[in-house]
Write a protein that holds these residues in place. Structure first.
Motif, PDB file in Angstrom:
ATOM      1  N   TYR A 214      46.822  43.286  38.855  1.00 16.03           N
ATOM      2  CA  TYR A 214      45.481  43.752  38.452  1.00 16.03           C
ATOM      3  C   TYR A 214      44.978  44.976  39.535  1.00 16.03           C
ATOM      4  O   TYR A 214      45.537  44.848  40.578  1.00 16.03           O
ATOM      5  N   ASN A 215      43.868  45.730  38.978  1.00 18.45           N
ATOM      6  CA  ASN A 215      43.587  46.882  39.948  1.00 18.45           C
ATOM      7  C   ASN A 215      42.173  46.450  40.612  1.00 18.45           C
ATOM      8  O   ASN A 215      41.513  45.426  40.354  1.00 18.45           O
ATOM      9  N   TRP A 216      41.937  46.782  41.794  1.00 19.84           N
ATOM     10  CA  TRP A 216      40.887  46.499  42.584  1.00 19.84           C
ATOM     11  C   TRP A 216      39.533  46.835  41.709  1.00 19.84           C
ATOM     12  O   TRP A 216      39.277  47.902  40.910  1.00 19.84           O
ATOM     13  N   SER A 220      37.409  41.867  34.751  1.00 18.38           N
ATOM     14  CA  SER A 220      37.864  40.605  34.110  1.00 18.38           C
ATOM     15  C   SER A 220      39.532  40.467  34.214  1.00 18.38           C
ATOM     16  O   SER A 220      40.279  41.488  34.482  1.00 18.38           O
ATOM     17  N   LEU A 221      39.791  39.103  34.580  1.00 17.87           N
ATOM     18  CA  LEU A 221      41.319  38.979  34.696  1.00 17.87           C
ATOM     19  C   LEU A 221      41.743  37.910  33.773  1.00 17.87           C
ATOM     20  O   LEU A 221      42.938  37.262  34.188  1.00 17.87           O
ATOM     21  N   ASP A 242      37.770  38.477  47.897  1.00 19.99           N
ATOM     22  CA  ASP A 242      36.521  37.681  47.126  1.00 19.99           C
ATOM     23  C   ASP A 242      36.021  37.841  45.701  1.00 19.99           C
ATOM     24  O   ASP A 242      35.831  37.107  44.859  1.00 19.99           O
ATOM     25  N   ASP A 243      36.122  39.456  45.524  1.00 18.29           N
ATOM     26  CA  ASP A 243      35.446  39.970  44.333  1.00 18.29           C
ATOM     27  C   ASP A 243      36.232  39.481  43.242  1.00 18.29           C
ATOM     28  O   ASP A 243      35.731  38.773  42.182  1.00 18.29           O
ATOM     29  N   GLU A 244      37.493  39.789  43.161  1.00 14.93           N
ATOM     30  CA  GLU A 244      38.373  39.541  42.026  1.00 14.93           C
ATOM     31  C   GLU A 244      38.600  37.973  41.736  1.00 14.93           C
ATOM     32  O   GLU A 244      38.772  37.555  40.719  1.00 14.93           O
TER      33      GLU A 244
END
Length: 402
Positions: A214-216, A220-221, A242-244
């Motif tokens: 995933y990218n910074w 959505s993951l 923390d964000d992702e």
């Protein structure tokens, strides 16, 4: 008696801001014949939204400096003093900051922040200037294994080459032998993938069934997570901040319980307000995090000494310490640096760098360092310090076995 400090214009977290103000009210270190301050730099992600890691590093350095200055400072009474700079997780800013630090004559060393990609980009300037860099959070192997001779980098922190094997063994010990890797598409993520590949080269178990990237700041993951589930993953080994990670946890919690597999996470999530971002969803996901230290496991004499100083900064309980490894790492590293300055007998960076390699044993907060570093080993921590923790319902990080 307390420290004086030079502070760049940074957006300090309110919790740490109030805590640090308490330390500033104490009397000043008695002036020595040479009363010029010895400067210590901190280059971190102070201005990054929701981040607490740079503030934790600063708090650890500041608490140690308070103790050192009250004991007489270094070099016959010179006080230690902090200079902070904010790179906001942007490598170009970090490079500029290192260049500016290097031009400060009495600045001996720089403490780094959480983000390995920033530090990796700073390495050529560190090599060129000979500025000592103290890695107290960033974990990419290449930060220390940088090919420089002499090597200006010393780490008292986690290392990806140790972290990923430990996380994989944790999965296997829990009977989770089919692993899905969910990695950030950065040098940090690639460092962890390389560590996994080295570890599994001669092993049949656990088995990585799929890897998703995933990218910074992706919003959505769930697509990446679903890919890992479809490949048969029984556990997700996550490399995220923390964000992702909060995005992932919220999306997992919205799934049926049968589709929520355990998550074993790298420690980037502990450098920000992950608990607030994840919300109540965190208690619906089996989520554990690797650490090098827990205040809940600390040796009592060392912890008692630390808490006496911390109490003066408004910290009454260990639960009040945000991003605890950043505080503990920076605290111990500052005491080691002060001993190296004394051993070197000057603020000459080359002399202090050499002295760091020759330090005697030191009883720190995290452990007894015997010795902290050697000419061939610039890593202060090893596999014996690793443990898994969980977030308690009140947000405190506690050992997973408690």
């Amino acid at each position: 008696m307390s420290l004086q400090f030079v502070h760049s214009a940074v957006a300090m977290r309110r919790h740490f801001g109030h805590a640090l103000l308490a330390l500033l009210a104490a009397p000043t270190l008695a002036l020595a014949a040479d009363n010029r301050p010895v400067l210590l730099g901190i280059d971190g992600e102070f201005g990054l939204t929701n981040s607490t890691s740079a503030q934790a590093v600063e708090l650890g350095v500041r608490l140690a400096i308070t103790e050192i200055n009250e004991a007489g400072g270094v070099l016959g009474g010179r006080p230690l003093q902090i200079v902070t700079k904010d790179h906001r997780s942007i490598p170009a800013r970090g490079i500029r900051n290192i260049k500016e630090f290097a031009e400060m004559p009495e600045l001996v060393a720089v403490f780094g922040g959480r983000f390995s990609p920033v530090v990796i980009e700073q390495l050529p300037v560190l090599k060129q200037t000979g500025l000592i860099f103290l890695a107290v959070w960033s974990a990419a192997d290449a930060i220390v294994d940088n090919g420089s001779e002499p090597n200006p980098v010393f780490r008292l922190s986690l290392r990806d080459g140790l972290a990923m094997p430990f996380m994989l063994r944790t999965a296997e010990q829990r009977g989770l032998k089919k692993v899905g890797l969910l990695l950030t598409n950065t040098v940090w993520g690639r460092s962890n993938l390389a560590a996994v590949e080295r570890y599994l080269r001669d092993r049949d178990s656990p088995k990585v069934v799929a890897t998703a990237w995933y990218n910074w700041q992706e919003q959505s993951l769930i697509a990446q997570y679903s890919k890992l589930l479809q490949a048969g993953a029984q556990v997700v080994v996550l490399v995220a901040n923390d964000d992702e990670a909060a995005v992932l946890v919220r999306e997992m919690a919205a799934l049926p319980a049968a589709q929520r597999v355990p998550v074993i996470s790298h420690w980037g999530v502990t450098g920000g307000r992950f608990v607030n971002e994840a919300g109540s969803a965190l208690q619906q996901v089996d989520f554990s995090v690797i650490q090098t230290f827990s205040f809940f496991n600390a040796r009592k004499p060392a912890l008692d000494r630390f808490m006496v100083t911390a109490a003066r900064a408004g910290i009454k309980r260990i639960e009040d310490i945000e991003s605890p490894v950043g505080v503990a790492h920076a605290y111990d590293m500052t005491h080691l640096l002060a001993k190296a300055i004394s051993l070197a007998g000057s603020t000459n960076r080359a002399a202090v760098r050499d002295a760091l390699e020759k330090l005697p044993a030191h009883d720190g907060l995290i452990k007894r360092y015997a010795p902290p570093f050697t000419p061939s080993r610039h890593e202060a921590l090893g596999p014996q310090e690793l443990l898994m923790v969980r977030y308690r319902s009140d947000g405190a990080l506690v050992p997973a076995d408690k």
